[in-house]
Motif scaffolding. Sequence first.
Motif, mmCIF file in Angstrom:
data_model
loop_
_atom_site.group_PDB
_atom_site.id
_atom_site.type_symbol
_atom_site.label_atom_id
_atom_site.label_comp_id
_atom_site.label_asym_id
_atom_site.label_seq_id
_atom_site.Cartn_x
_atom_site.Cartn_y
_atom_site.Cartn_z
ATOM 1 N N LEU A 148 0.829 -1.198 0.000
ATOM 2 C CA LEU A 148 0.000 0.000 0.000
ATOM 3 C C LEU A 148 0.867 1.253 0.000
ATOM 4 N N ASN A 149 0.435 2.249 -0.736
ATOM 5 C CA ASN A 149 1.041 3.573 -0.626
ATOM 6 C C ASN A 149 0.877 4.070 0.816
ATOM 7 N N VAL A 150 1.900 4.718 1.332
ATOM 8 C CA VAL A 150 1.883 5.098 2.759
ATOM 9 C C VAL A 150 0.716 6.029 3.090
ATOM 10 N N ALA A 151 0.416 6.958 2.183
ATOM 11 C CA ALA A 151 -0.675 7.896 2.473
ATOM 12 C C ALA A 151 -2.028 7.204 2.344
ATOM 13 N N GLN A 152 -2.154 6.265 1.410
ATOM 14 C CA GLN A 152 -3.415 5.532 1.271
ATOM 15 C C GLN A 152 -3.639 4.633 2.479
ATOM 16 N N ALA A 153 -2.581 4.001 2.959
ATOM 17 C CA ALA A 153 -2.707 3.202 4.178
ATOM 18 C C ALA A 153 -3.151 4.088 5.334
ATOM 19 N N PRO B 14 -13.723 12.894 -14.222
ATOM 20 C CA PRO B 14 -12.556 13.131 -13.369
ATOM 21 C C PRO B 14 -11.691 14.239 -13.965
ATOM 22 N N GLN B 15 -11.083 15.027 -13.094
ATOM 23 C CA GLN B 15 -10.332 16.191 -13.559
ATOM 24 C C GLN B 15 -8.828 15.948 -13.575
ATOM 25 N N MET B 16 -8.286 15.379 -12.497
ATOM 26 C CA MET B 16 -6.836 15.234 -12.397
ATOM 27 C C MET B 16 -6.400 13.794 -12.643
ATOM 28 N N GLY B 17 -5.472 13.646 -13.580
ATOM 29 C CA GLY B 17 -4.922 12.325 -13.868
ATOM 30 C C GLY B 17 -4.346 11.662 -12.628
ATOM 31 N N GLU B 18 -3.775 12.477 -11.737
ATOM 32 C CA GLU B 18 -3.191 11.917 -10.519
ATOM 33 C C GLU B 18 -4.236 11.156 -9.707
ATOM 34 N N ASN B 19 -5.440 11.685 -9.664
ATOM 35 C CA ASN B 19 -6.475 11.007 -8.885
ATOM 36 C C ASN B 19 -6.937 9.713 -9.555
ATOM 37 N N ILE B 20 -6.952 9.720 -10.889
ATOM 38 C CA ILE B 20 -7.287 8.470 -11.594
ATOM 39 C C ILE B 20 -6.234 7.413 -11.276
ATOM 40 N N GLY B 21 -4.975 7.828 -11.287
ATOM 41 C CA GLY B 21 -3.894 6.901 -10.959
ATOM 42 C C GLY B 21 -3.976 6.401 -9.526
ATOM 43 N N ALA B 22 -4.299 7.299 -8.602
ATOM 44 C CA ALA B 22 -4.391 6.909 -7.189
ATOM 45 C C ALA B 22 -5.552 5.942 -6.968
ATOM 46 N N VAL B 23 -6.646 6.157 -7.683
ATOM 47 C CA VAL B 23 -7.776 5.217 -7.595
ATOM 48 C C VAL B 23 -7.353 3.844 -8.119
ATOM 49 N N ALA B 24 -6.662 3.835 -9.256
ATOM 50 C CA ALA B 24 -6.213 2.554 -9.820
ATOM 51 C C ALA B 24 -5.307 1.814 -8.840
ATOM 52 N N ALA B 26 -5.230 1.970 -5.573
ATOM 53 C CA ALA B 26 -5.999 1.386 -4.467
ATOM 54 C C ALA B 26 -6.850 0.216 -4.969
ATOM 55 N N MET B 27 -7.375 0.309 -6.196
ATOM 56 C CA MET B 27 -8.123 -0.815 -6.764
ATOM 57 C C MET B 27 -7.266 -2.072 -6.763
ATOM 58 N N MET B 28 -6.024 -1.923 -7.192
ATOM 59 C CA MET B 28 -5.116 -3.068 -7.232
ATOM 60 C C MET B 28 -4.928 -3.667 -5.842
ATOM 61 N N ALA B 151 -9.846 10.341 -4.404
ATOM 62 C CA ALA B 151 -9.081 9.094 -4.332
ATOM 63 C C ALA B 151 -8.963 8.620 -2.881
ATOM 64 N N GLN B 152 -8.856 9.553 -1.941
ATOM 65 C CA GLN B 152 -8.773 9.146 -0.533
ATOM 66 C C GLN B 152 -10.106 8.565 -0.072
ATOM 67 N N ALA B 153 -11.194 9.161 -0.528
ATOM 68 C CA ALA B 153 -12.503 8.581 -0.203
ATOM 69 C C ALA B 153 -12.596 7.170 -0.776
ATOM 70 N N PHE B 154 -12.103 7.009 -1.995
ATOM 71 C CA PHE B 154 -12.184 5.682 -2.604
ATOM 72 C C PHE B 154 -11.378 4.649 -1.815
ATOM 73 N N VAL B 155 -10.230 5.046 -1.291
ATOM 74 C CA VAL B 155 -9.419 4.100 -0.510
ATOM 75 C C VAL B 155 -10.240 3.541 0.652
#
Lengths: 253, 253
Positions: A148-153, B14-24, B26-28, B151-155
């Motif tokens: 897990l990414n540290v911030a996501q954890a 979705p607006q920021m690519g970073e958030n799409i990546g962060a969601v992916a 956490a999905m993994m 993305a944090q909500a999704f986690v």
Amino acid sequence: MPVYVTPSIIMVRPQMGENIGAVARAMMNFGLSDLRLVQPRDGWPNPKAHEMAAHADYLIEQARVYDSLAEALADRQYVLASSAPRDRVLALPNDGPHTGMARMRQHEAAGEATALLLGPESTGLTNEDMAYAHGIVSIPTHPANMSLNVAQAFVVLAYQWFVSSADPQQTSYPEEVGGDGAIRATIAEMDGLYGHLVNALEKRDYFRPSIKREGMLRALRVLLQRAPWSAQEVRTLRGIVRCLDETSVEPNP
Amino acid sequence: MPVYVTPSIIMVRPQMGENIGAVARAMMNFGLSDLRLVQPRDGWPNPKAHEMAAHADYLIEQARVYDSLAEALADRQYVLASSAPRDRVLALPNDGPHTGMARMRQHEAAGEATALLLGPESTGLTNEDMAYAHGIVSIPTHPANMSLNVAQAFVVLAYQWFVSSADPQQTSYPEEVGGDGAIRATIAEMDGLYGHLVNALEKRDYFRPSIKREGMLRALRVLLQRAPWSAQEVRTLRGIVRCLDETSVEPNP
């Protein structure tokens, strides 16, 4: 002086400013405010942390930076480490987020100063770092992708902390401290006892063979930290160590 | 063709690519793989999504992009929307993560195709978006700072989904579909019924005054979606609408 809501969130050797910012952001959402950084890789302040923190930039401003984990923990009494499950070398209790954060709440409710340790991105916490903790909290993940990414954890743990509360049914405190309702000694007090004892043992060439030295030191710290001693009890123990160390007796014939 | 583990995670505008990546990412970690994007602001592919996804970049590669939420949801049967609590205008059930994700698991266990909606960073899901959902799931936060990063909500939701399971004690399925164990109609089938009905009503100038039109349309969709009809039942209903629409009768004298 800001009001700090604990548990203190202690990022140990964090590497990316973005993750520091993301941790601050989640702290804000879940009502935490005591961010401590031990040896941040890219120095401090770090503009990337500010940027990622968004409206939580005030937590970045009031974050405190330390040269060592021992200093960051000095005023804390109960410490959980966030980590994937470890082999049992440290003999620390290892719980999931639900149980771990409920335990954190119980210790808060008992008046103890608490902290949560988050490790560096690349390696996580070392066994040396975790030897300061009283328990490990691990987030269940898909077995194929456990890192897990540290911030996501942290988001998971902060959320779980927020929705947890000390179980009001639980009238008997799980690890009674002292006999007189005294609260747990701080990490600094425990560190004093540990240092005192190690010093006494070093003089007697206790930690050998040298290849086992590091493991023996860690195991000793964990062993001491597992005991929920009060400050007074720790002083008593240091007196015992001093006595043993400084009073020579005739060897038995 | 990749194997997609659901619930489908549908990021709406979705607006920021970073958030799409962060969601992916956490999905993994929590074993999900069906990422769908509706009108991503910065187009697709987006290098920032790849970068933030880290080892989950394969989920970014196999993500599917849609022009509308209706298309993204067409093959889904049960939909939850992630959102801060809304006023009751939509009359959707609003649960926390624990209950909401247990409900998701129950619908999966009943054989339904499920989805979770995540809104755009700036505004969250609109009422129009949420009218496609069967329920809202909201994450408790500190009242002073309720705006969670998407993305944090999704986690939190992905973690809670991962550790939830359909309650095996619960033998009576909460919203029985049909009388013959038939499963819920898809969103596309429901959309067909909705469109058919709206068309018939439009011709009769039903949606007036015009200032109330949008609200009436949303309320109608929610009203229809609340019913756990099977595909066969939806076909029957469309027959009824067709009958009402196309068969003229003499007005009562």
